[in-house]
Design a protein around this motif. Structure first.
Motif, PDB file in Angstrom:
ATOM      1  N   VAL A 107     -19.074  58.014  12.911  1.00  0.00           N
ATOM      2  CA  VAL A 107     -19.324  57.081  13.973  1.00  0.00           C
ATOM      3  C   VAL A 107     -19.857  55.901  13.919  1.00  0.00           C
ATOM      4  N   GLY A 108     -19.377  54.846  14.065  1.00  0.00           N
ATOM      5  CA  GLY A 108     -19.949  53.613  13.690  1.00  0.00           C
ATOM      6  C   GLY A 108     -19.215  52.427  14.183  1.00  0.00           C
ATOM      7  N   PRO A 109     -19.647  51.261  14.122  1.00  0.00           N
ATOM      8  CA  PRO A 109     -19.123  50.048  14.515  1.00  0.00           C
ATOM      9  C   PRO A 109     -17.950  49.445  13.629  1.00  0.00           C
ATOM     10  N   LEU A 110     -16.792  49.139  14.181  1.00  0.00           N
ATOM     11  CA  LEU A 110     -15.730  48.248  13.580  1.00  0.00           C
ATOM     12  C   LEU A 110     -15.807  46.850  14.236  1.00  0.00           C
ATOM     13  N   SER A 111     -16.612  46.039  13.386  1.00  0.00           N
ATOM     14  CA  SER A 111     -16.894  44.749  13.983  1.00  0.00           C
ATOM     15  C   SER A 111     -16.126  43.496  13.247  1.00  0.00           C
ATOM     16  N   PHE A 112     -15.640  42.584  13.890  1.00  0.00           N
ATOM     17  CA  PHE A 112     -14.898  41.439  13.121  1.00  0.00           C
ATOM     18  C   PHE A 112     -15.435  40.122  14.013  1.00  0.00           C
ATOM     19  N   ARG A 113     -15.103  38.973  13.108  1.00  0.00           N
ATOM     20  CA  ARG A 113     -15.358  37.946  13.699  1.00  0.00           C
ATOM     21  C   ARG A 113     -14.387  36.576  13.321  1.00  0.00           C
ATOM     22  N   ILE A 114     -14.119  35.735  14.128  1.00  0.00           N
ATOM     23  CA  ILE A 114     -13.268  34.759  13.574  1.00  0.00           C
ATOM     24  C   ILE A 114     -13.949  33.409  13.380  1.00  0.00           C
ATOM     25  N   GLU A 115     -13.899  32.842  12.278  1.00  0.00           N
ATOM     26  CA  GLU A 115     -14.607  31.598  12.045  1.00  0.00           C
ATOM     27  C   GLU A 115     -13.386  30.507  12.008  1.00  0.00           C
ATOM     28  N   GLU A 116     -13.922  29.343  12.329  1.00  0.00           N
ATOM     29  CA  GLU A 116     -12.977  28.050  12.259  1.00  0.00           C
ATOM     30  C   GLU A 116     -13.343  27.655  10.783  1.00  0.00           C
ATOM     31  N   ASP A 117     -12.109  27.443  10.274  1.00  0.00           N
ATOM     32  CA  ASP A 117     -12.082  26.650   8.966  1.00  0.00           C
ATOM     33  C   ASP A 117     -12.280  25.158   9.064  1.00  0.00           C
ATOM     34  N   MET A 118     -13.366  24.784   8.507  1.00  0.00           N
ATOM     35  CA  MET A 118     -13.880  23.165   8.854  1.00  0.00           C
ATOM     36  C   MET A 118     -13.250  22.425   7.836  1.00  0.00           C
ATOM     37  N   TYR A 119     -12.797  23.219   6.972  1.00  0.00           N
ATOM     38  CA  TYR A 119     -11.849  22.062   5.771  1.00  0.00           C
ATOM     39  C   TYR A 119     -10.423  21.716   6.012  1.00  0.00           C
ATOM     40  N   LYS A 120      -9.747  22.717   6.847  1.00  0.00           N
ATOM     41  CA  LYS A 120      -8.300  22.568   7.339  1.00  0.00           C
ATOM     42  C   LYS A 120      -8.511  21.698   8.702  1.00  0.00           C
ATOM     43  N   GLN A 121      -7.734  20.516   8.789  1.00  0.00           N
ATOM     44  CA  GLN A 121      -7.486  19.710   9.810  1.00  0.00           C
ATOM     45  C   GLN A 121      -6.240  19.301  10.114  1.00  0.00           C
ATOM     46  N   GLU A 122      -5.409  19.569  11.183  1.00  0.00           N
ATOM     47  CA  GLU A 122      -4.409  19.156  11.605  1.00  0.00           C
ATOM     48  C   GLU A 122      -4.167  17.656  11.846  1.00  0.00           C
ATOM     49  N   LEU A 123      -3.049  17.118  11.305  1.00  0.00           N
ATOM     50  CA  LEU A 123      -2.719  15.886  11.626  1.00  0.00           C
ATOM     51  C   LEU A 123      -2.183  15.584  12.876  1.00  0.00           C
ATOM     52  N   THR A 124      -2.748  14.543  13.508  1.00  0.00           N
ATOM     53  CA  THR A 124      -2.144  14.076  14.773  1.00  0.00           C
ATOM     54  C   THR A 124      -1.417  12.805  14.960  1.00  0.00           C
ATOM     55  N   PRO A 125      -0.590  12.672  15.645  1.00  0.00           N
ATOM     56  CA  PRO A 125       0.225  11.485  15.257  1.00  0.00           C
ATOM     57  C   PRO A 125      -0.622  10.455  16.273  1.00  0.00           C
ATOM     58  N   ALA A 126      -0.592   9.093  15.567  1.00  0.00           N
ATOM     59  CA  ALA A 126      -1.469   8.174  15.892  1.00  0.00           C
ATOM     60  C   ALA A 126      -0.871   7.460  17.410  1.00  0.00           C
ATOM     61  N   PRO A 127      -1.656   7.073  18.169  1.00  0.00           N
ATOM     62  CA  PRO A 127      -1.217   6.662  19.641  1.00  0.00           C
ATOM     63  C   PRO A 127      -0.392   5.418  19.138  1.00  0.00           C
ATOM     64  N   VAL A 128       0.724   5.512  20.184  1.00  0.00           N
ATOM     65  CA  VAL A 128       1.784   4.407  20.076  1.00  0.00           C
ATOM     66  C   VAL A 128       1.674   3.178  20.825  1.00  0.00           C
ATOM     67  N   TYR A 129       1.107   3.659  22.176  1.00  0.00           N
ATOM     68  CA  TYR A 129       0.870   2.265  22.973  1.00  0.00           C
ATOM     69  C   TYR A 129      -0.336   1.212  22.481  1.00  0.00           C
ATOM     70  N   PRO A 130      -1.349   1.493  22.102  1.00  0.00           N
ATOM     71  CA  PRO A 130      -2.209   0.402  21.399  1.00  0.00           C
ATOM     72  C   PRO A 130      -1.643  -0.242  20.340  1.00  0.00           C
ATOM     73  N   LEU A 131      -0.721   0.420  19.642  1.00  0.00           N
ATOM     74  CA  LEU A 131      -0.273  -0.219  18.366  1.00  0.00           C
ATOM     75  C   LEU A 131       0.937  -1.295  19.065  1.00  0.00           C
ATOM     76  N   VAL A 132       1.734  -1.058  19.906  1.00  0.00           N
ATOM     77  CA  VAL A 132       2.444  -2.029  20.517  1.00  0.00           C
ATOM     78  C   VAL A 132       1.812  -3.325  21.223  1.00  0.00           C
ATOM     79  N   VAL A 133       0.615  -3.024  22.177  1.00  0.00           N
ATOM     80  CA  VAL A 133       0.001  -4.031  22.631  1.00  0.00           C
ATOM     81  C   VAL A 133      -0.595  -4.904  21.720  1.00  0.00           C
ATOM     82  N   GLU A 134      -1.221  -4.503  20.349  1.00  0.00           N
ATOM     83  CA  GLU A 134      -1.638  -5.340  19.291  1.00  0.00           C
ATOM     84  C   GLU A 134      -0.606  -6.018  18.805  1.00  0.00           C
TER      85      GLU A 134
END
Length: 119
Positions: free
Chosen positions: A72-99
């Motif tokens: 009899v005992g606890p089965l615990s877990f946790r989910i940690e965010e991996d700070m070193y992995k980052q998803e690449l997001t596309p650059a906004p197009v509208y400001p580029l067109v205006v510039e």
């Protein structure tokens, strides 16, 4: 997420060998049959690729040589965010067109001024 968590049991003498693996039941209790007597390590595992998160679960040691063979005992877990992995997001197009439009307008202004003066 609960559907992707597995219970994994390994012998304490050889942690590289998996003796039993099964989905974590919804209830708070589960039973494992046909394990040899001795010490075993029990751990929860996440069955899907982790992506940007890390699944952490500690080992619980179970000794099946003692009577009764109930743990009899606890089965615990946790989910940690991996700070070193980052998803690449596309650059906004509208400001580029205006510039680019503003730059093109400033480049073409001297030509427009010469065109109006010639007429």
């Amino acid at each position: 997420m609960h559907l992707h968590i597995r219970v994994e049991i390994r012998p304490a003498s050889d942690p590289s060998t998996v003796e039993s693996i099964f989905p974590l039941p919804i209830s708070k209790f589960f039973q494992v049959k046909d394990l040899p007597k001795g010490k075993h390590l029990l751990q929860l595992r996440f069955a899907l690729p982790s992506g940007n998160h890390r699944f952490v679960s500690e080992f619980i040691e179970i000794n099946l040589e003692r009577q009764p063979q109930i743990h009899v005992g606890p089965l615990s877990f946790r989910i940690e965010e991996d700070m070193y992995k980052q998803e690449l997001t596309p650059a906004p197009v509208y400001p580029l067109v205006v510039e680019l439009s503003v730059i093109a307008m400033f480049i073409s202004m001297p030509r427009l001024k010469d065109l109006y003066q010639a007429t």
